[in-house]
Design a protein around this motif. Structure first.
Motif, PDB file in Angstrom:
ATOM      1  N   LYS A   1      64.408 -12.353 -81.647  1.00  0.00           N
ATOM      2  CA  LYS A   1      65.834 -11.447 -81.980  1.00  0.00           C
ATOM      3  C   LYS A   1      66.080 -11.053 -83.474  1.00  0.00           C
ATOM      4  O   LYS A   1      66.639 -10.041 -83.939  1.00  0.00           O
ATOM      5  CB  LYS A   1      66.986 -11.728 -81.059  1.00  0.00           C
ATOM      6  CG  LYS A   1      66.763 -11.837 -79.708  1.00  0.00           C
ATOM      7  CD  LYS A   1      67.974 -12.319 -79.187  1.00  0.00           C
ATOM      8  CE  LYS A   1      67.910 -12.564 -77.596  1.00  0.00           C
ATOM      9  NZ  LYS A   1      69.053 -13.279 -76.887  1.00  0.00           N
ATOM     10  N   HIS A   2      65.764 -12.266 -84.262  1.00  0.00           N
ATOM     11  CA  HIS A   2      65.917 -12.175 -85.845  1.00  0.00           C
ATOM     12  C   HIS A   2      64.919 -11.954 -86.561  1.00  0.00           C
ATOM     13  O   HIS A   2      64.759 -12.484 -87.721  1.00  0.00           O
ATOM     14  CB  HIS A   2      66.762 -13.635 -85.958  1.00  0.00           C
ATOM     15  CG  HIS A   2      67.994 -13.385 -84.915  1.00  0.00           C
ATOM     16  ND1 HIS A   2      69.229 -12.753 -85.167  1.00  0.00           N
ATOM     17  CD2 HIS A   2      68.278 -14.267 -83.851  1.00  0.00           C
ATOM     18  CE1 HIS A   2      70.287 -13.028 -84.269  1.00  0.00           C
ATOM     19  NE2 HIS A   2      69.572 -13.754 -83.408  1.00  0.00           N
TER      20      HIS A   2
ATOM     21  N   LYS B   1      61.917  -9.557 -88.091  1.00  0.00           N
ATOM     22  CA  LYS B   1      61.160  -8.150 -88.182  1.00  0.00           C
ATOM     23  C   LYS B   1      59.952  -8.298 -89.170  1.00  0.00           C
ATOM     24  O   LYS B   1      60.001  -8.840 -90.369  1.00  0.00           O
ATOM     25  CB  LYS B   1      62.166  -7.266 -88.997  1.00  0.00           C
ATOM     26  CG  LYS B   1      61.631  -5.723 -89.099  1.00  0.00           C
ATOM     27  CD  LYS B   1      62.735  -5.171 -89.870  1.00  0.00           C
ATOM     28  CE  LYS B   1      62.329  -3.502 -89.753  1.00  0.00           C
ATOM     29  NZ  LYS B   1      63.372  -2.745 -90.432  1.00  0.00           N
TER      30      LYS B   1
ATOM     31  N   ILE C   1      63.536 -12.730 -91.835  1.00  0.00           N
ATOM     32  CA  ILE C   1      64.555 -13.027 -90.931  1.00  0.00           C
ATOM     33  C   ILE C   1      65.964 -12.507 -91.208  1.00  0.00           C
ATOM     34  O   ILE C   1      66.173 -12.295 -92.397  1.00  0.00           O
ATOM     35  CB  ILE C   1      65.031 -14.784 -91.085  1.00  0.00           C
ATOM     36  CG1 ILE C   1      63.523 -15.312 -91.271  1.00  0.00           C
ATOM     37  CG2 ILE C   1      66.042 -15.115 -90.159  1.00  0.00           C
ATOM     38  CD1 ILE C   1      63.046 -15.439 -89.685  1.00  0.00           C
ATOM     39  N   ILE C   2      66.548 -11.485 -90.049  1.00  0.00           N
ATOM     40  CA  ILE C   2      67.575 -10.758 -90.311  1.00  0.00           C
ATOM     41  C   ILE C   2      68.598 -11.144 -89.375  1.00  0.00           C
ATOM     42  O   ILE C   2      68.428 -11.549 -88.507  1.00  0.00           O
ATOM     43  CB  ILE C   2      67.116  -9.474 -89.777  1.00  0.00           C
ATOM     44  CG1 ILE C   2      66.673  -9.223 -88.430  1.00  0.00           C
ATOM     45  CG2 ILE C   2      65.897  -8.709 -90.940  1.00  0.00           C
ATOM     46  CD1 ILE C   2      66.201  -7.925 -87.979  1.00  0.00           C
ATOM     47  N   ASP C   3      69.835 -10.894 -89.914  1.00  0.00           N
ATOM     48  CA  ASP C   3      71.029 -10.807 -88.945  1.00  0.00           C
ATOM     49  C   ASP C   3      71.693  -9.673 -89.037  1.00  0.00           C
ATOM     50  O   ASP C   3      72.173  -9.058 -89.966  1.00  0.00           O
ATOM     51  CB  ASP C   3      71.942 -11.940 -89.869  1.00  0.00           C
ATOM     52  CG  ASP C   3      73.407 -12.050 -89.184  1.00  0.00           C
ATOM     53  OD1 ASP C   3      73.523 -11.816 -88.080  1.00  0.00           O
ATOM     54  OD2 ASP C   3      74.283 -12.741 -89.501  1.00  0.00           O
ATOM     55  N   ASP C   4      71.347  -9.174 -88.107  1.00  0.00           N
ATOM     56  CA  ASP C   4      71.801  -7.604 -87.462  1.00  0.00           C
ATOM     57  C   ASP C   4      70.792  -6.733 -88.608  1.00  0.00           C
ATOM     58  O   ASP C   4      69.755  -6.831 -88.572  1.00  0.00           O
ATOM     59  CB  ASP C   4      73.288  -7.319 -87.957  1.00  0.00           C
ATOM     60  CG  ASP C   4      74.084  -7.856 -86.527  1.00  0.00           C
ATOM     61  OD1 ASP C   4      73.433  -7.877 -85.628  1.00  0.00           O
ATOM     62  OD2 ASP C   4      75.326  -8.153 -86.830  1.00  0.00           O
TER      63      ASP C   4
ATOM     64  N   ILE D   1      70.169 -19.493 -92.395  1.00  0.00           N
ATOM     65  CA  ILE D   1      69.146 -19.333 -91.209  1.00  0.00           C
ATOM     66  C   ILE D   1      69.426 -20.092 -89.854  1.00  0.00           C
ATOM     67  O   ILE D   1      69.629 -19.854 -88.782  1.00  0.00           O
ATOM     68  CB  ILE D   1      67.546 -19.407 -91.622  1.00  0.00           C
ATOM     69  CG1 ILE D   1      67.127 -18.428 -92.424  1.00  0.00           C
ATOM     70  CG2 ILE D   1      66.749 -19.845 -90.122  1.00  0.00           C
ATOM     71  CD1 ILE D   1      65.794 -18.779 -93.051  1.00  0.00           C
TER      72      ILE D   1
ATOM     73  N   LEU E   1      72.645 -18.783 -88.483  1.00  0.00           N
ATOM     74  CA  LEU E   1      72.363 -17.703 -87.532  1.00  0.00           C
ATOM     75  C   LEU E   1      71.854 -18.112 -86.161  1.00  0.00           C
ATOM     76  O   LEU E   1      72.064 -17.655 -84.986  1.00  0.00           O
ATOM     77  CB  LEU E   1      71.173 -16.916 -88.094  1.00  0.00           C
ATOM     78  CG  LEU E   1      70.580 -15.867 -87.512  1.00  0.00           C
ATOM     79  CD1 LEU E   1      71.646 -14.851 -87.359  1.00  0.00           C
ATOM     80  CD2 LEU E   1      69.577 -15.110 -88.233  1.00  0.00           C
TER      81      LEU E   1
ATOM     82  N   ASN F   1      73.578 -17.958 -81.888  1.00  0.00           N
ATOM     83  CA  ASN F   1      72.861 -17.033 -81.021  1.00  0.00           C
ATOM     84  C   ASN F   1      71.920 -17.914 -79.849  1.00  0.00           C
ATOM     85  O   ASN F   1      70.823 -17.690 -79.743  1.00  0.00           O
ATOM     86  CB  ASN F   1      71.875 -16.345 -82.075  1.00  0.00           C
ATOM     87  CG  ASN F   1      72.725 -15.060 -82.611  1.00  0.00           C
ATOM     88  OD1 ASN F   1      73.162 -14.112 -82.007  1.00  0.00           O
ATOM     89  ND2 ASN F   1      72.685 -15.217 -83.643  1.00  0.00           N
TER      90      ASN F   1
END
Length: 463
Positions: A35-36, A38, A59-62, A100, A103, A107
């Protein structure tokens, strides 16, 4: 005890560095990471990738990019824990690490307890308990010998030896238990001659393993060596020469070392902890007196005592030295004592010969210019029985294992006595069950939550 949630922790040492590794383990580890994540070049999903593959991405948060990272995928059951595992290799900034981890905590992950990854490996049958404990020993190993022992145990050398004994004993135990079911027929299913041979072999192996603990304990924890002697004989200089650095303060002023100084080096793969103590002498200086008191305390704790004196002063202090040597031998009769004459570079050849005639097994040294330092190291390593290490034999280093081996040996000794006395199978069966119980304690066939809690509480977070 068994948790099915997904855990996360920093797997590398805390603090800043070039790279940090953050580990997730659990049923949902891959889906949560996906989910996090890309991918840099495509929109691939981590969940659809093969096990044991590495993927470059962000690694992304939204829509916020936290870091570019490599993500490693390990699918159950082919992972360290036996669960789905994800390892994220990110840049080693403490800010990035915490971003990270936070995050994933927001979640669906939980912060891992100490040793929880290895605990899960044990509970999922990837390691037995003695192998799991070897993981902690491997992380803590600081010399070649302790590393070798931990690696051997982690590969299952100790476990397989115990498991083989337990299996053979259990086979005979089953036959003896079967005899109890046919007690009225007065039959014997277990051949007593073969059983006696087995008990003798088990006794021999247990005795060897128990005896190995003396060596294993000093290899694991290091061998404390107390360097003692009068002030200004060169104790601090010797410590510096052994360590190959200016660790202790050196001066011509007697009583410069007011407290004990300790440091460790590896000699021949074995760790030695050298303790430079305050000089032993009559003094009215209160601070120095406290240091001298500590000297005797450190001698009590040491496994080897090194008595150092100045070769220059042997003519005037020879008798006094002999008295001191006898005092140490009488007070610590079991401890190896190395008598060293330092500053031999200041004596003539005739004076050296006379000096050697006064003391038995005298070691000649000049710590300042390095004469005799290597020979001293060889002498120290000679006090450690490294034969088992060289032959790659199993060496016990764990106190818990040692205690279980002692108890198992006691029960086996009872069985051996019972055989010699011709006791009935039902009486021997009790002792056999107890021996099997103590074998099981070592490898983890028999555990309690308290035992596992105590063992894994000593692990580092992230392992």
């Amino acid at each position: 005890m068994i948790n099915n949630d997904t855990i996360v922790a920093l797997a590398t040492a805390s603090g800043s560095g070039a790279i940090a590794v953050i580990r997730l383990s659990g049923k949902d580890a891959i889906s949560i990471a996906d989910k996090h994540f890309k991918s840099v070049k495509s929109s691939k999903s981590l969940f659809n990738q093969k096990s044991h593959t590495i993927h470059l991405g962000h690694i992304i948060d939204d829509n916020r990019f936290i870091d570019e990272a490599l993500v490693s995928i390990f699918k159950n059951p082919n992972s360290y824990t036996g669960e789905n595992v994800v390892e994220i290799s990110c840049h080693g900034s403490t800010f990035i690490q915490q971003e990270i981890i936070q995050l994933f905590l927001r979640n669906g992950c939980r912060m891992a307890d100490a040793g929880e990854f290895t605990l899960r490996a044990f509970l999922n049958g990837k390691l037995d308990l003695s192998q799991a404990e070897a993981v902690a020993d491997l992380i803590a190993s600081d010399n070649a010998a302790s590393h070798q022992i931990a690696m051997q145990q982690m590969r299952g050398g100790f476990s397989s030896e115990i498991a083989k004994l337990r299996e053979e004993l259990m086979n005979f135990a089953s036959l003896i238990e079967l005899e109890l079911d046919f007690s009225e027929e007065d039959v014997e299913f277990a051949d007593r001659t073969q059983f006696k041979a087995l008990i003798d072999r088990i006794s021999y192996v247990l005795k060897r393993l128990i005896d190995s603990f003396a060596v294993g304990n000093v290899i694991k924890n290091g061998i404390p060596v107390a360097i003692v002697g009068e002030p200004n004989v060169g104790k601090s200089t010797l410590l510096n020469a052994l360590l190959n650095e200016e660790r202790a303060i050196v001066s011509d002023i007697a009583g410069t070392t007011r407290d004990t100084i300790e440091d460790e080096i590896s000699i021949g793969g074995i760790g030695f902890r050298f303790i430079d103590t305050a000089g032993i002498r009559e003094t009215e200086d209160v601070v120095e007196s406290i240091g001298i008191k500590k000297t005797f305390e450190k001698m009590e704790q040491a496994q080897v005592v090194v008595l150092l004196f100045s070769a220059e002063e042997f003519k005037t202090k020879c008798q006094r030295l002999k008295i001191e040597i006898e005092k140490i031998k009488n007070r610590f009769p079991q401890k190896p004592l190395i008598i060293i004459a330092n500053k031999i570079d200041k004596l003539s050849k005739d004076e050296l010969e006379k000096l050697q005639s006064q003391f038995e097994n005298l070691h000649l040294l000049s710590a300042k210019i390095g004469i005799g330092v290597e020979a001293l190291k060889e002498k120290l390593i000679g006090f450690v029985n490294t034969g088992a290490l060289r032959n790659n034999e199993t060496i016990v280093t764990n106190t818990r294992h040692y205690d279980s081996l002692l108890k198992a040996f006691e029960e086996i000794s009872k069985v051996k006595s019972g055989l010699e006395m011709g006791l009935s199978g039902d009486l021997m069966a009790i002792d056999i069950r107890q021996a099997l119980f103590h074998f099981g304690e070592i490898t983890g066939e028999i555990t309690t939550d308290d035992l596992l809690g105590n063992i894994f509480a000593n692990f580092c977070i992230g392992k």
